[in-house]
Design a protein around this motif. Structure first.
Motif, short mmCIF file in Angstrom:
data_model
loop_
_atom_site.label_atom_id
_atom_site.label_comp_id
_atom_site.label_asym_id
_atom_site.label_seq_id
_atom_site.Cartn_x
_atom_site.Cartn_y
_atom_site.Cartn_z
N PRO A 34 46.73 -22.17 -17.09
CA PRO A 34 46.02 -20.96 -17.53
C PRO A 34 46.72 -20.23 -18.67
O PRO A 34 46.06 -19.56 -19.47
CB PRO A 34 45.97 -20.08 -16.28
N GLU A 35 48.04 -20.38 -18.78
CA GLU A 35 48.74 -19.73 -19.89
C GLU A 35 48.24 -20.24 -21.24
O GLU A 35 48.27 -19.52 -22.23
CB GLU A 35 50.25 -19.92 -19.77
N ASN A 36 47.80 -21.49 -21.27
CA ASN A 36 47.27 -22.04 -22.53
C ASN A 36 45.95 -21.40 -22.93
O ASN A 36 45.54 -21.49 -24.07
CB ASN A 36 47.07 -23.56 -22.41
N ALA A 37 45.27 -20.78 -21.97
CA ALA A 37 43.99 -20.15 -22.26
C ALA A 37 44.17 -18.75 -22.84
O ALA A 37 43.27 -18.21 -23.46
CB ALA A 37 43.15 -20.08 -20.99
N ARG A 38 45.35 -18.19 -22.64
CA ARG A 38 45.56 -16.78 -22.99
C ARG A 38 45.21 -16.48 -24.46
O ARG A 38 44.53 -15.51 -24.76
CB ARG A 38 47.01 -16.37 -22.70
N LYS A 39 45.68 -17.33 -25.36
CA LYS A 39 45.45 -17.11 -26.78
C LYS A 39 43.95 -16.96 -27.09
O LYS A 39 43.55 -16.09 -27.88
CB LYS A 39 46.01 -18.31 -27.55
N TYR A 40 43.12 -17.77 -26.46
CA TYR A 40 41.68 -17.75 -26.75
C TYR A 40 41.04 -16.47 -26.20
O TYR A 40 40.11 -15.93 -26.79
CB TYR A 40 41.01 -19.01 -26.20
N PHE A 41 41.58 -16.00 -25.09
CA PHE A 41 41.09 -14.74 -24.52
C PHE A 41 41.51 -13.57 -25.41
O PHE A 41 40.72 -12.67 -25.68
CB PHE A 41 41.61 -14.55 -23.09
N THR A 42 42.76 -13.59 -25.86
CA THR A 42 43.25 -12.52 -26.75
C THR A 42 42.43 -12.48 -28.03
O THR A 42 42.02 -11.41 -28.49
CB THR A 42 44.72 -12.77 -27.14
N ASN A 57 39.25 -8.50 -3.51
CA ASN A 57 40.39 -7.60 -3.27
C ASN A 57 41.44 -7.68 -4.35
O ASN A 57 42.18 -6.73 -4.59
CB ASN A 57 41.04 -7.93 -1.92
N GLU A 58 41.52 -8.86 -4.97
CA GLU A 58 42.55 -9.12 -5.97
C GLU A 58 42.25 -8.47 -7.30
O GLU A 58 43.18 -8.11 -8.03
CB GLU A 58 42.54 -10.64 -6.21
N ILE A 59 40.99 -8.37 -7.65
CA ILE A 59 40.65 -7.96 -9.02
C ILE A 59 40.48 -6.44 -9.10
O ILE A 59 40.09 -5.81 -8.13
CB ILE A 59 39.37 -8.69 -9.52
N PRO A 60 40.79 -5.87 -10.27
CA PRO A 60 40.67 -4.42 -10.42
C PRO A 60 39.21 -3.97 -10.32
O PRO A 60 38.30 -4.76 -10.58
CB PRO A 60 41.18 -4.16 -11.85
N LYS A 61 39.04 -2.73 -9.95
CA LYS A 61 37.70 -2.12 -9.97
C LYS A 61 37.20 -2.16 -11.40
O LYS A 61 37.95 -2.01 -12.34
CB LYS A 61 37.80 -0.66 -9.52
N GLY A 62 35.92 -2.40 -11.56
CA GLY A 62 35.42 -2.45 -12.94
C GLY A 62 35.32 -3.88 -13.46
O GLY A 62 34.71 -4.12 -14.49
N VAL A 63 35.95 -4.82 -12.76
CA VAL A 63 35.77 -6.22 -13.13
C VAL A 63 34.72 -6.84 -12.21
O VAL A 63 34.80 -6.70 -10.99
CB VAL A 63 37.09 -7.02 -13.04
N ILE A 64 33.73 -7.47 -12.82
CA ILE A 64 32.64 -8.06 -12.03
C ILE A 64 32.97 -9.51 -11.68
O ILE A 64 33.29 -10.31 -12.58
CB ILE A 64 31.32 -8.02 -12.84
N LEU A 65 32.92 -9.82 -10.40
CA LEU A 65 33.10 -11.21 -9.97
C LEU A 65 31.74 -11.89 -9.95
O LEU A 65 30.89 -11.61 -9.11
CB LEU A 65 33.73 -11.26 -8.57
N GLY A 125 37.17 -16.26 -18.36
CA GLY A 125 38.01 -16.63 -17.23
C GLY A 125 37.22 -17.34 -16.14
O GLY A 125 36.11 -16.92 -15.80
N MET A 126 37.78 -18.42 -15.64
CA MET A 126 37.18 -19.20 -14.57
C MET A 126 38.21 -19.29 -13.43
O MET A 126 39.18 -18.55 -13.41
CB MET A 126 36.77 -20.58 -15.09
N SER A 127 37.97 -20.22 -12.50
CA SER A 127 38.83 -20.24 -11.31
C SER A 127 40.33 -20.29 -11.64
O SER A 127 41.13 -19.59 -11.04
CB SER A 127 38.48 -21.44 -10.43
N ASN A 128 40.69 -21.14 -12.58
CA ASN A 128 42.13 -21.30 -12.82
C ASN A 128 42.68 -20.27 -13.81
O ASN A 128 43.88 -20.18 -13.99
CB ASN A 128 42.46 -22.73 -13.25
N SER A 129 41.79 -19.51 -14.44
CA SER A 129 42.29 -18.64 -15.53
C SER A 129 41.85 -17.19 -15.42
O SER A 129 42.13 -16.40 -16.31
CB SER A 129 41.80 -19.21 -16.87
N TYR A 130 41.19 -16.81 -14.33
CA TYR A 130 40.63 -15.45 -14.33
C TYR A 130 41.71 -14.36 -14.31
O TYR A 130 41.49 -13.28 -14.86
CB TYR A 130 39.62 -15.26 -13.20
N LYS A 131 42.86 -14.67 -13.75
CA LYS A 131 43.92 -13.63 -13.74
C LYS A 131 44.39 -13.33 -15.15
O LYS A 131 44.54 -12.17 -15.54
CB LYS A 131 45.09 -14.07 -12.85
N VAL A 132 44.63 -14.40 -15.89
CA VAL A 132 45.03 -14.24 -17.30
C VAL A 132 43.92 -13.53 -18.08
O VAL A 132 44.18 -12.62 -18.88
CB VAL A 132 45.35 -15.62 -17.92
#
Ligand SMILES: *Cc1c(COP(=O)(O)O)cnc(C)c1O
Length: 224
Positions: free
Chosen positions: A162-170, A15-23, A195-202
């Motif tokens: 999770p904020e520390n992971a942002r740079k690597y995702f960007t 419910n939390e994740i946007p449509k188009g994102v696969i869990l 993204g994993m449990s602690n970082s999927y939102k970022v």
């Protein structure tokens, strides 16, 4: 966690994740009943780390529209089994492995979807292609006809915040975007697995469309 708790967690994240994102449920070391709860709650993609464990889980992924991805490092002596088992290998991390997957896929008449694992944190102990080498890597494997590159996957260094992971995702998203423009024939930039449990939102904020989630669905792993 019990059946009801896993169901609740899966539904909450869906419910939390946007449509188009696969869990994608990361199921290493999870029991049959835990996996069954996730299937019943509507998980459509499972991520296995190990070939042998995945073989054991097969009967659980019984629904025809359930897919299973390999998300752990693939050893070359397991390629034949992996190619027969998985719907996607998210951890392509060397030219030798690409050639081996291509060969074994060809033997069984399959075209294997793969993601290139990017070592976005430049970590010595981790597998994956270094960010600066991804383009060169693609050029070396793009003509392998039984391999279909469909995007990128990254882990990033593990940190509590999770904020520390942002740079690597960007950074990984930038590579993904630049490859999208001028994509070689036979190569697609469709999936970005981060993204994993602690970082999927970022990760979703930074463009992930596959998230690999374990403990947020099933609870903490027993340490082995
Ligand atoms: C275990 C694992 C995950 C999920 O980790 P959690 O922190 O339990 O969500 C994601 N990706 C890979 C490659 C994994 O091995």
């Amino acid at each position: 966690m019990n059946y009801a708790e896993i169901q609740t967690n899966v539904k909450r994240v869906l419910n939390e994740i946007p449509k188009g994102v696969i869990l994608e449920a990361a199921v290493k070391s999870r029991s049959e009943s835990e996996i069954r709860a996730a299937v019943d709650a509507g998980i459509k993609v499972f991520g296995d780390n190990y070939v042998v464990e995945s073989q054991k889980n097969r009967d659980l992924y019984r629904n025809e529209d359930i897919k299973c991805h390999l998300i752990g490092h693939l050893q070359r002596n397991k390629v034949k089994k992996a190619v027969a088992l998985f719907d996607m290998v998210e951890t392509l991390d060397s030219v030798r492995l690409a050639r081996a997957i291509n060969k074994k896929s060809c033997e069984i008449g399959k075209v294997m979807p793969v993601l290139i694992e990017v070592n976005s944190g430049l970590e010595k102990q981790k597998y994956g292609i270094l960010p600066n080498d991804v383009k060169f890597f693609i050029n070396k494997i793009k003509n392998l006809k039984n391999l279909k590159v469909q995007g990128l996957m990254t882990m990033g260094p593990f940190t509590g915040n999770p904020e520390n992971a942002r740079k690597y995702f960007t950074d990984t998203k930038k590579i993904f975007q630049s490859l999208k423009v001028n994509c070689p024939e036979n190569v697609e930039m469709k999936y970005l697995s981060m993204g994993m449990s602690n970082s999927y939102k970022v990760a979703i904020e930074e463009g992930a469309n596959i998230i690999r989630v374990g403990s947020a669905l099933f609870g903490p792993r027993q340490s082995v």
